[in-house]
Design a protein around this motif. Structure first.
Motif, PDB file in Angstrom:
ATOM      1  N   LEU A   1      -3.183  21.805  -0.465  1.00 27.24           N
ATOM      2  CA  LEU A   1      -4.237  20.808  -0.423  1.00 27.24           C
ATOM      3  C   LEU A   1      -3.945  19.656  -0.826  1.00 27.24           C
ATOM      4  O   LEU A   1      -3.431  19.450  -2.191  1.00 27.24           O
ATOM      5  N   ILE A   2      -4.128  18.833  -0.072  1.00 28.32           N
ATOM      6  CA  ILE A   2      -3.621  17.128  -0.637  1.00 28.32           C
ATOM      7  C   ILE A   2      -5.108  16.175  -0.988  1.00 28.32           C
ATOM      8  O   ILE A   2      -5.853  16.315  -0.028  1.00 28.32           O
ATOM      9  N   ASN A   3      -5.119  15.791  -2.155  1.00 28.66           N
ATOM     10  CA  ASN A   3      -6.275  15.255  -2.556  1.00 28.66           C
ATOM     11  C   ASN A   3      -5.794  13.935  -3.370  1.00 28.66           C
ATOM     12  O   ASN A   3      -4.493  13.845  -3.822  1.00 28.66           O
ATOM     13  N   SER A   4      -6.657  12.787  -3.580  1.00 30.02           N
ATOM     14  CA  SER A   4      -6.154  11.942  -4.468  1.00 30.02           C
ATOM     15  C   SER A   4      -5.897  12.080  -5.735  1.00 30.02           C
ATOM     16  O   SER A   4      -6.595  13.261  -6.396  1.00 30.02           O
ATOM     17  N   ASP A   5      -5.091  11.555  -6.270  1.00 30.22           N
ATOM     18  CA  ASP A   5      -4.961  11.569  -7.777  1.00 30.22           C
ATOM     19  C   ASP A   5      -5.918  11.244  -8.552  1.00 30.22           C
ATOM     20  O   ASP A   5      -6.422   9.880  -8.590  1.00 30.22           O
ATOM     21  N   PRO A   6      -6.417  12.001  -9.553  1.00 32.33           N
ATOM     22  CA  PRO A   6      -7.736  11.548 -10.305  1.00 32.33           C
ATOM     23  C   PRO A   6      -7.306  10.559 -11.215  1.00 32.33           C
ATOM     24  O   PRO A   6      -8.469   9.974 -11.920  1.00 32.33           O
ATOM     25  N   GLU A   7      -6.200  10.386 -11.804  1.00 27.26           N
ATOM     26  CA  GLU A   7      -5.704   9.525 -12.829  1.00 27.26           C
ATOM     27  C   GLU A   7      -5.373   8.210 -12.088  1.00 27.26           C
ATOM     28  O   GLU A   7      -4.474   7.509 -11.692  1.00 27.26           O
ATOM     29  N   ILE A   8      -6.694   7.461 -11.990  1.00 27.57           N
ATOM     30  CA  ILE A   8      -6.465   6.213 -11.230  1.00 27.57           C
ATOM     31  C   ILE A   8      -6.866   5.045 -12.230  1.00 27.57           C
ATOM     32  O   ILE A   8      -7.751   5.350 -13.047  1.00 27.57           O
ATOM     33  N   GLY A   9      -6.312   3.878 -12.203  1.00 24.62           N
ATOM     34  CA  GLY A   9      -6.375   2.703 -12.946  1.00 24.62           C
ATOM     35  C   GLY A   9      -7.847   2.110 -12.602  1.00 24.62           C
ATOM     36  O   GLY A   9      -8.446   2.221 -11.563  1.00 24.62           O
ATOM     37  N   PHE A  10      -8.484   1.358 -13.586  1.00 26.09           N
ATOM     38  CA  PHE A  10      -9.766   0.937 -13.311  1.00 26.09           C
ATOM     39  C   PHE A  10      -9.875  -0.018 -12.099  1.00 26.09           C
ATOM     40  O   PHE A  10     -10.908  -0.273 -11.634  1.00 26.09           O
TER      41      PHE A  10
ATOM     42  N   PHE B   1       0.724  -1.324   0.148  1.00 28.71           N
ATOM     43  CA  PHE B   1      -0.103   0.110  -0.108  1.00 28.71           C
ATOM     44  C   PHE B   1       0.928   1.139   0.070  1.00 28.71           C
ATOM     45  O   PHE B   1       0.642   2.118  -0.517  1.00 28.71           O
ATOM     46  N   GLU B   2       2.042   1.297   0.616  1.00 25.16           N
ATOM     47  CA  GLU B   2       2.863   2.516   0.616  1.00 25.16           C
ATOM     48  C   GLU B   2       3.372   2.584  -0.932  1.00 25.16           C
ATOM     49  O   GLU B   2       3.645   3.842  -1.275  1.00 25.16           O
ATOM     50  N   ALA B   3       3.629   1.293  -1.686  1.00 25.42           N
ATOM     51  CA  ALA B   3       4.142   1.845  -2.912  1.00 25.42           C
ATOM     52  C   ALA B   3       2.948   2.307  -3.783  1.00 25.42           C
ATOM     53  O   ALA B   3       3.200   2.852  -4.752  1.00 25.42           O
ATOM     54  N   MET B   4       1.770   1.848  -3.407  1.00 27.15           N
ATOM     55  CA  MET B   4       0.350   2.484  -4.100  1.00 27.15           C
ATOM     56  C   MET B   4       0.065   3.691  -3.736  1.00 27.15           C
ATOM     57  O   MET B   4      -0.750   4.457  -4.284  1.00 27.15           O
ATOM     58  N   GLY B   5       0.773   4.323  -2.642  1.00 27.09           N
ATOM     59  CA  GLY B   5       0.536   5.699  -2.257  1.00 27.09           C
ATOM     60  C   GLY B   5      -0.661   5.696  -1.309  1.00 27.09           C
ATOM     61  O   GLY B   5      -1.467   6.679  -1.090  1.00 27.09           O
ATOM     62  N   GLY B   6      -0.633   4.611  -0.775  1.00 23.83           N
ATOM     63  CA  GLY B   6      -1.687   4.537   0.536  1.00 23.83           C
ATOM     64  C   GLY B   6      -2.862   3.684   0.273  1.00 23.83           C
ATOM     65  O   GLY B   6      -3.082   3.255  -1.059  1.00 23.83           O
ATOM     66  N   ARG B   7      -3.753   3.292   1.113  1.00 22.37           N
ATOM     67  CA  ARG B   7      -5.105   2.368   0.656  1.00 22.37           C
ATOM     68  C   ARG B   7      -5.871   3.030  -0.196  1.00 22.37           C
ATOM     69  O   ARG B   7      -6.757   2.198  -1.163  1.00 22.37           O
ATOM     70  N   GLY B   8      -6.102   4.344  -0.505  1.00 20.95           N
ATOM     71  CA  GLY B   8      -6.950   4.968  -1.316  1.00 20.95           C
ATOM     72  C   GLY B   8      -6.249   5.541  -2.534  1.00 20.95           C
ATOM     73  O   GLY B   8      -6.947   5.882  -3.463  1.00 20.95           O
ATOM     74  N   GLY B   9      -5.007   5.170  -2.495  1.00 16.42           N
ATOM     75  CA  GLY B   9      -4.277   5.275  -4.104  1.00 16.42           C
ATOM     76  C   GLY B   9      -3.371   6.719  -3.842  1.00 16.42           C
ATOM     77  O   GLY B   9      -3.155   7.111  -2.832  1.00 16.42           O
ATOM     78  N   LYS B  10      -2.534   6.848  -4.813  1.00 19.00           N
ATOM     79  CA  LYS B  10      -1.580   8.097  -4.780  1.00 19.00           C
ATOM     80  C   LYS B  10      -2.207   9.261  -4.590  1.00 19.00           C
ATOM     81  O   LYS B  10      -3.527   9.454  -5.089  1.00 19.00           O
ATOM     82  N   THR B  11      -1.630  10.227  -3.910  1.00 15.26           N
ATOM     83  CA  THR B  11      -2.333  11.517  -3.719  1.00 15.26           C
ATOM     84  C   THR B  11      -1.585  12.708  -4.543  1.00 15.26           C
ATOM     85  O   THR B  11      -0.354  12.538  -4.992  1.00 15.26           O
ATOM     86  N   ILE B  12      -1.978  13.897  -4.633  1.00 16.58           N
ATOM     87  CA  ILE B  12      -1.535  14.869  -5.343  1.00 16.58           C
ATOM     88  C   ILE B  12      -1.481  16.201  -4.421  1.00 16.58           C
ATOM     89  O   ILE B  12      -2.584  16.394  -3.612  1.00 16.58           O
TER      90      ILE B  12
END
Length: 544
Positions: free
Chosen positions: A339-348, A249-260
């Motif tokens: 402002l930290i948010n989730s990366d909108p470019e997320i895989g299917f 999950f750390e490699a994936m940027g957390g359980r919710g995915g990478k952040t921007i």
């Protein structure tokens, strides 16, 4: 859908050339995939339904918190700030959870000087949001216990428990799929319920509870499998990350995915602020303007190397990031606001996993969503319970006449009473223990859990020594009485009867009336079976 009820077809390939049809094969699989784990599934669904109100159960179990008056977020965090300044001025990190509609208190956490902040470490306190005074409500873990019990059991090694739950969940998913396949009149049965038809009415109740919430059952079961995927299918992690889920999950940027991170214009009011508390006040104003639902929590890092203030959004904007809210971060050393948010470019597939698991956990949801999911969970519990009862009824006459299935038949009867009636009885005893155990009792929260298991074990033993009908009648009568008396006890003894208490007690009354109705039906019909028999339309004739 006829969970654990439909006729199974026995065949011996070496002795007969007649092969079972596709639906008959699925009926056999449907029946036995259900009966082998039905009692565990009943526990999972019932406790899972209650877990949607985990926070509310915890709050109800601490009636001292009902005295708290609703306060603004500004008043709440300032009270917490004053407490932490006095209690732990040299702590490397402070965490402040603000009150909301589900929890009226402020929860704070701090760490000792030199201690490395961690997820489970530190010291915790519950505060009055108006005064900042530390509250000492009774020790309890009722809501958390029921929540963790439904997917990790209790007293069982965590990995083994998740395997048990995973196998049962897979059996549930098989039962749902095969139930759809063997059900000829799935849409007709959606609107069918025949009253006063004996066993046929129970079968209709089973079908209605199955079909009415079928989308929910499929979603909650499949998402449960997704949550356990790293336990049930660990080979990818073992190969790529040596089995370390955290590293994955750390490699994936957390359980919710990478952040921007988006850099915001730094208001001059922050730079002009003469103290940290004034800086936080400005940040709270920015956050409340940006987030209509408000601020969920604050984290204040007092480390000289990384002096930061972060505010976390209450609620979420999307399921695609696993319902993770935004974070407003002010880096004091760098004088940067972002402002930290989730990366909108997320895989299917990542979005697929995040969406389903967020629906299962339901952390983001409002009250209406939680009530709908709660009702869906109760319908699933009813579906499983009626399936277990009908399995017994289908084999009752054969067991009584020929002795076939006799031992297994009796075992299933005992487990049915001890689970379908005994598990709610154990939960109710735990609720009563919460009210009656002395507040100052050592290990009080553990005694609530112990009483839960003592009651459940006693229910199973009682089901063994009493006849089937006596066990049902007496346990349902006791359950009904305890459920109906608890709201009366609360009304008399609680110093303040809150809206939460009224809602909770209303549910207890409804459940108590349902238990009383079942008890009355058994007394009226007076049969050895749990199910009343209709002369005109028995289940045996209807399925022959």
């Amino acid at each position: 859908m006829c969970f654990m009820v439909c006729n199974e077809t026995r065949w011996e390939p070496s002795m007969s050339n007649i092969q079972p049809g596709f639906r008959q094969s699925n009926a056999w699989l449907h029946t036995w995939s259900g009966i082998m784990v039905g009692w565990l599934l009943y526990l999972i669904f019932l406790l899972g339904a209650l877990s949607f109100f985990r926070t509310e159960i915890n709050t109800w179990a601490q009636p001292e918190l009902a005295q708290i008056e609703t306060q603004t977020s500004s008043q709440a965090w300032q009270s917490a700030w004053a407490f932490l300044q006095q209690k732990a001025p040299n702590s490397p990190e402070w965490n402040i959870e603000l009150p909301n509609e589900r929890n009226p208190a402020v929860n704070v956490r701090w760490f000792d000087e030199g201690e490395r902040p961690s997820r489970r470490g530190g010291h915790r306190a519950i505060l009055d949001p108006a005064t900042g005074e530390q509250l000492h409500p009774r020790e309890t873990r009722l809501g958390d216990f029921l929540y963790r019990m439904h997917f990790e059991l209790y007293g069982v090694p965590r990995h083994a428990a998740r395997w048990f739950i995973g196998i049962a969940t897979m059996a549930m998913f098989i039962g749902l799929i095969t139930g759809i396949i063997i059900h000829k009149k799935i849409f007709k049965d959606f609107f069918t319920f025949r009253q006063n038809k004996g066993q046929r009415s129970w079968l209709d109740m089973h079908n209605v509870s199955s079909v009415l919430a079928l989308p929910f059952h499929l979603m909650i079961t499949f998402s449960g499998l997704l949550l356990l995927i790293f336990t049930l299918m660990p080979w990818g992690l073992q190969t790529a990350f040596n089995g370390d889920v955290g590293e994955y999950f750390e490699a994936m940027g957390g359980r919710g995915g990478k952040t921007i991170s988006e850099t915001l214009t730094l208001p001059t009011t922050i730079m002009d602020a003469s103290s940290r508390i004034e800086q936080i006040d400005v940040l709270m104003g920015i956050a409340e303007t940006k987030w209509p639902r408000g601020v969920d929590s604050l984290q204040i890092n007092n480390s000289r190397r990384a002096m930061q203030i972060s505010l976390r959004q209450q609620g979420a904007n999307s399921l695609l990031n696993r319902a993770r809210g935004e974070t407003l971060l002010f880096d004091i050393n760098k004088s940067e606001l972002s402002l930290i948010n989730s990366d909108p470019e997320i895989g299917f597939w990542r979005a697929f996993y995040n969406s389903f698991t967020a629906l299962h956990l339901l952390h983001y949801a409002d009250a209406l969503s939680r009530w709908l999911f709660f009702l869906g969970g109760l319908l699933g519990t009813m579906m499983i319970g009626t399936g277990l009862l009908l399995w017994v009824e289908k084999r009752r006459q054969k067991a009584e006449k020929t002795g076939e299935w006799k031992r297994m038949f009796r075992l299933v009867q005992i487990l049915n009473v001890g689970t379908i009636a005994g598990l709610p009885l154990a939960i109710t005893f735990a609720f009563w223990a919460n009210r009656l155990l002395p507040v100052e009792l050592a290990q009080r929260e553990l005694w609530e859990i112990r009483i839960f298991f003592i009651t459940w074990f006693a229910s199973l033993v009682y089901s063994f020594i009493r006849s089937n009908r006596q066990a049902w009648v007496e346990q349902l009568a006791l359950l009904s009485g305890l459920l109906l008396l608890l709201p009366v006890f609360n009304l008399i003894t609680l110093p303040r009867y809150s809206v939460l208490s009224m809602s909770f007690d209303a549910v207890l009354i409804v459940m108590g009336l349902l238990a009383a109705s079942g008890c009355k039906s058994l007394v009226k019909h007076g049969k050895s079976s749990i199910l009343p028999v209709s002369r005109k339309n028995s289940l045996m004739r209807s399925m022959s």
